[in-house]
Design a protein around this motif. Structure first.
Motif, PDB file in Angstrom:
ATOM      1  N   ARG A  88      28.146  -7.857 -29.510  1.00 24.82           N
ATOM      2  CA  ARG A  88      27.781  -7.812 -30.931  1.00 24.82           C
ATOM      3  C   ARG A  88      26.280  -8.043 -31.132  1.00 24.82           C
ATOM      4  NH1 ARG A  88      31.703  -8.217 -35.037  1.00 24.82           N
ATOM      5  NH2 ARG A  88      33.820  -7.954 -34.237  1.00 24.82           N
ATOM      6  N   THR A  89      25.660  -8.839 -30.271  1.00 23.98           N
ATOM      7  CA  THR A  89      24.222  -9.086 -30.391  1.00 23.98           C
ATOM      8  C   THR A  89      23.425  -7.809 -30.161  1.00 23.98           C
ATOM      9  OG1 THR A  89      24.493 -11.393 -29.708  1.00 23.98           O
ATOM     10  CG2 THR A  89      22.286 -10.448 -29.498  1.00 23.98           C
ATOM     11  N   PHE A  90      23.863  -6.962 -29.246  1.00 26.04           N
ATOM     12  CA  PHE A  90      23.194  -5.670 -29.059  1.00 26.04           C
ATOM     13  C   PHE A  90      23.212  -4.869 -30.360  1.00 26.04           C
ATOM     14  CE2 PHE A  90      24.303  -6.146 -24.401  1.00 26.04           C
ATOM     15  CZ  PHE A  90      22.985  -6.245 -23.964  1.00 26.04           C
ATOM     16  N   ASP A  91      24.334  -4.883 -31.055  1.00 26.21           N
ATOM     17  CA  ASP A  91      24.426  -4.163 -32.328  1.00 26.21           C
ATOM     18  C   ASP A  91      23.467  -4.749 -33.354  1.00 26.21           C
ATOM     19  OD1 ASP A  91      26.387  -2.596 -31.220  1.00 26.21           O
ATOM     20  OD2 ASP A  91      28.054  -3.623 -32.205  1.00 26.21           O
ATOM     21  N   GLU A  92      23.399  -6.074 -33.408  1.00 28.93           N
ATOM     22  CA  GLU A  92      22.526  -6.744 -34.381  1.00 28.93           C
ATOM     23  C   GLU A  92      21.062  -6.373 -34.171  1.00 28.93           C
ATOM     24  OE1 GLU A  92      23.423 -10.839 -33.773  1.00 28.93           O
ATOM     25  OE2 GLU A  92      25.504 -10.626 -34.490  1.00 28.93           O
ATOM     26  N   HIS A  93      20.688  -6.067 -32.936  1.00 35.30           N
ATOM     27  CA  HIS A  93      19.298  -5.711 -32.620  1.00 35.30           C
ATOM     28  C   HIS A  93      19.077  -4.200 -32.553  1.00 35.30           C
ATOM     29  CE1 HIS A  93      19.169  -9.967 -31.473  1.00 35.30           C
ATOM     30  NE2 HIS A  93      17.855  -9.870 -31.547  1.00 35.30           N
ATOM     31  N   GLY A  94      20.085  -3.440 -32.916  1.00 33.06           N
ATOM     32  CA  GLY A  94      19.927  -1.986 -32.953  1.00 33.06           C
ATOM     33  C   GLY A  94      19.750  -1.344 -31.591  1.00 33.06           C
ATOM     34  N   ILE A  95      20.323  -1.937 -30.551  1.00 34.67           N
ATOM     35  CA  ILE A  95      20.190  -1.395 -29.198  1.00 34.67           C
ATOM     36  C   ILE A  95      21.128  -0.199 -29.032  1.00 34.67           C
ATOM     37  CG2 ILE A  95      20.379  -1.886 -26.734  1.00 34.67           C
ATOM     38  CD1 ILE A  95      18.116  -3.396 -28.217  1.00 34.67           C
ATOM     39  N   ARG A  96      20.559   0.920 -28.603  1.00 33.68           N
ATOM     40  CA  ARG A  96      21.344   2.155 -28.526  1.00 33.68           C
ATOM     41  C   ARG A  96      21.695   2.575 -27.103  1.00 33.68           C
ATOM     42  NH1 ARG A  96      23.783   2.079 -32.686  1.00 33.68           N
ATOM     43  NH2 ARG A  96      24.427   4.224 -32.273  1.00 33.68           N
ATOM     44  N   TYR A  97      21.062   1.962 -26.111  1.00 27.84           N
ATOM     45  CA  TYR A  97      21.351   2.323 -24.710  1.00 27.84           C
ATOM     46  C   TYR A  97      21.466   1.029 -23.911  1.00 27.84           C
ATOM     47  CZ  TYR A  97      21.138   4.906 -20.274  1.00 27.84           C
ATOM     48  OH  TYR A  97      21.431   5.454 -19.050  1.00 27.84           O
ATOM     49  N   ILE A  98      22.655   0.783 -23.342  1.00 28.80           N
ATOM     50  CA  ILE A  98      22.937  -0.494 -22.684  1.00 28.80           C
ATOM     51  C   ILE A  98      23.434  -0.245 -21.269  1.00 28.80           C
ATOM     52  CG2 ILE A  98      24.295  -2.624 -22.783  1.00 28.80           C
ATOM     53  CD1 ILE A  98      24.789  -1.834 -25.828  1.00 28.80           C
ATOM     54  N   ALA A  99      22.850  -0.980 -20.323  1.00 29.21           N
ATOM     55  CA  ALA A  99      23.350  -0.997 -18.952  1.00 29.21           C
ATOM     56  C   ALA A  99      23.865  -2.401 -18.668  1.00 29.21           C
ATOM     57  CB  ALA A  99      22.255  -0.618 -17.965  1.00 29.21           C
ATOM     58  N   ALA A 100      25.079  -2.494 -18.164  1.00 26.33           N
ATOM     59  CA  ALA A 100      25.703  -3.789 -17.917  1.00 26.33           C
ATOM     60  C   ALA A 100      25.988  -3.959 -16.431  1.00 26.33           C
ATOM     61  CB  ALA A 100      27.009  -3.904 -18.699  1.00 26.33           C
ATOM     62  N   GLU A 101      25.681  -5.119 -15.905  1.00 24.38           N
ATOM     63  CA  GLU A 101      26.046  -5.441 -14.531  1.00 24.38           C
ATOM     64  C   GLU A 101      27.538  -5.767 -14.456  1.00 24.38           C
ATOM     65  OE1 GLU A 101      23.853  -7.677 -11.464  1.00 24.38           O
ATOM     66  OE2 GLU A 101      22.568  -8.280 -13.132  1.00 24.38           O
ATOM     67  N   GLY A 102      28.200  -5.255 -13.451  1.00 25.01           N
ATOM     68  CA  GLY A 102      29.579  -5.632 -13.214  1.00 25.01           C
ATOM     69  C   GLY A 102      29.650  -6.984 -12.526  1.00 25.01           C
ATOM     70  N   CYS A 103      30.811  -7.636 -12.638  1.00 20.36           N
ATOM     71  CA  CYS A 103      31.008  -8.931 -11.981  1.00 20.36           C
ATOM     72  C   CYS A 103      32.167  -8.832 -10.999  1.00 20.36           C
ATOM     73  CB  CYS A 103      31.261 -10.029 -13.015  1.00 20.36           C
ATOM     74  SG  CYS A 103      32.887  -9.948 -13.813  1.00 20.36           S
ATOM     75  N   PRO A 104      32.291  -9.776 -10.074  1.00 23.56           N
ATOM     76  CA  PRO A 104      33.415  -9.736  -9.117  1.00 23.56           C
ATOM     77  C   PRO A 104      34.750  -9.791  -9.842  1.00 23.56           C
ATOM     78  CG  PRO A 104      31.728 -11.293  -8.392  1.00 23.56           C
ATOM     79  CD  PRO A 104      31.360 -10.890  -9.785  1.00 23.56           C
TER      80      PRO A 104
END
Length: 359
Positions: free
Chosen positions: A320-336
């Motif tokens: 939700r924080t990405f949305d609040e900051h208007g972020i349009r392209y997100i890369a997420a690290e996977g976890c074990p």
């Protein structure tokens, strides 16, 4: 959609006069067929009287939820199973799981007693998922209401689930009858959903109870982990979270995984740099140990790899924080994918539309 007045209650302690009054009013709304959002130990749920089709219909309308997506029924204690599920359906394994994990983040799918709840809850299936939440506000509200309460997460369908009352207000204010603010939820991801079949236990949705915990309670039973495959369009899912895109931020997102942390970091940063060069607003979802490795418009630490529970707790708020900051392209690290990491990756895959890069 017609705008309605959403009543808001803030409960600091359920034992205070104000807390009791708030729960009495919220329970009355539920008995009258309205919808009420309330905290559980997993996420906030949007509740309605499970015995009333008109009430349950309000959940689907408020959320924009597909009607073939079944709902979980919340009860105050095991005694409320009487009349809700078929009496001869409870096996020793079911009771062992209830003793170990109720109240708690475990939903058990059981054969429903015909006519006991609205068919909208089960989406036409002959089974119903039931759980007892481990949260004082939720338990007191359920006892006060005196009815089984159908309650999916209290968010617009497809959005990240709410772990704060403010998240509920952002999505559903003016669409539901009331919001009970009982503070932040604890676990941060939804309950584990299990079903017993042919002597084996199937995990339909990973969540707050891990496969390892289930195995310790049922050491001689074969436990099948949740599959990654999605349910076909023509099928009704056996449990929530199995068919549709869920938990998604507004921007594009994909997951980067692999066995070499340095290779992951190099690929991910190069990917983000290319997106920034294209004019995208960029975000990286990582872990506290890895934040110094990255540069983007917004780099968020989603908990610590040393404490996997902290990742689950922070996940939805981060999206939700990405949305609040208007972020349009997100890369997420996977976890074990061990312990609660299985539930985290389940949610991340759905949030990213199953876009996964293996480095």
């Amino acid at each position: 959609m017609t705008t309605i007045v959403t009543v808001y209650w803030k409960i600091e302690e359920v034992s205070t006069a104000d807390g009791r009054q708030a729960l009495t009013e919220a329970a009355q709304l539920l008995r009258e067929g309205d919808t009420v959002a309330f905290p559980t130990e997993t996420v906030y749920g949007l509740g309605a009287d499970a015995t009333s089709s008109a009430a349950v219909e309000r959940i689907f309308k408020a959320k924009g939820r597909p009607s073939d997506n079944p709902l979980i029924v919340h009860i105050a204690d095991e005694d409320q199973l009487s009349g809700l599920v078929q009496a001869d359906a409870l096996k020793d394994a079911h009771r062992a799981l209830m003793r170990a994990f109720w109240p708690g983040p475990l939903t058990i799918v059981l054969p429903v007693q015909s006519g006991s709840i609205s068919p909208l809850v089960t989406a036409g299936l002959t089974t119903v998922g039931v759980r007892v939440p481990d949260h004082p506000v939720a338990l007191d509200l359920l006892r006060e209401a005196g009815v089984p309460v159908a309650a999916p997460s209290a968010n617009s369908s497809g959005r990240p689930s709410p772990t704060l009352a403010s998240h509920v207000r952002d999505d559903l204010d003016g669409r539901i009858g009331g919001i009970v603010d009982g503070g932040p939820s604890g676990v941060g991801v939804e309950s584990t959903v299990v079903q017993l079949a042919d002597g084996d236990l199937y995990v339909l949705r990973p969540g707050g109870v891990t496969t390892e915990q289930l195995q310790r309670v049922l050491p001689h039973m074969r436990i099948h982990a949740a599959a990654h495959e999605e349910v076909r369009a023509s099928e009704t899912p056996r449990a929530p979270g199995m068919k549709y895109t869920h938990y998604a931020p507004q921007g594009y997102m994909h997951i980067v995984s692999g066995d070499d942390p340095a290779a992951i970091a190099a690929w991910l940063q190069q990917d983000i740099d290319a997106a920034k060069a294209r004019g995208e607003t960029t975000g990286i979802l990582t872990f506290s140990e890895h934040v110094p490795r990255y540069s983007a418009d917004l780099v968020l630490a989603c908990g610590s790899l040393a404490e996997p529970e902290s990742i689950a707790h922070a996940l939805y708020a981060a999206l939700r924080t990405f949305d609040e900051h208007g972020i349009r392209y997100i890369a997420a690290e996977g976890c074990p994918e061990t312990g609660i990491g299985q539930a985290v990756m389940n949610r991340l895959r759905k949030a990213a539309g199953h876009r996964l890069v293996q480095v």
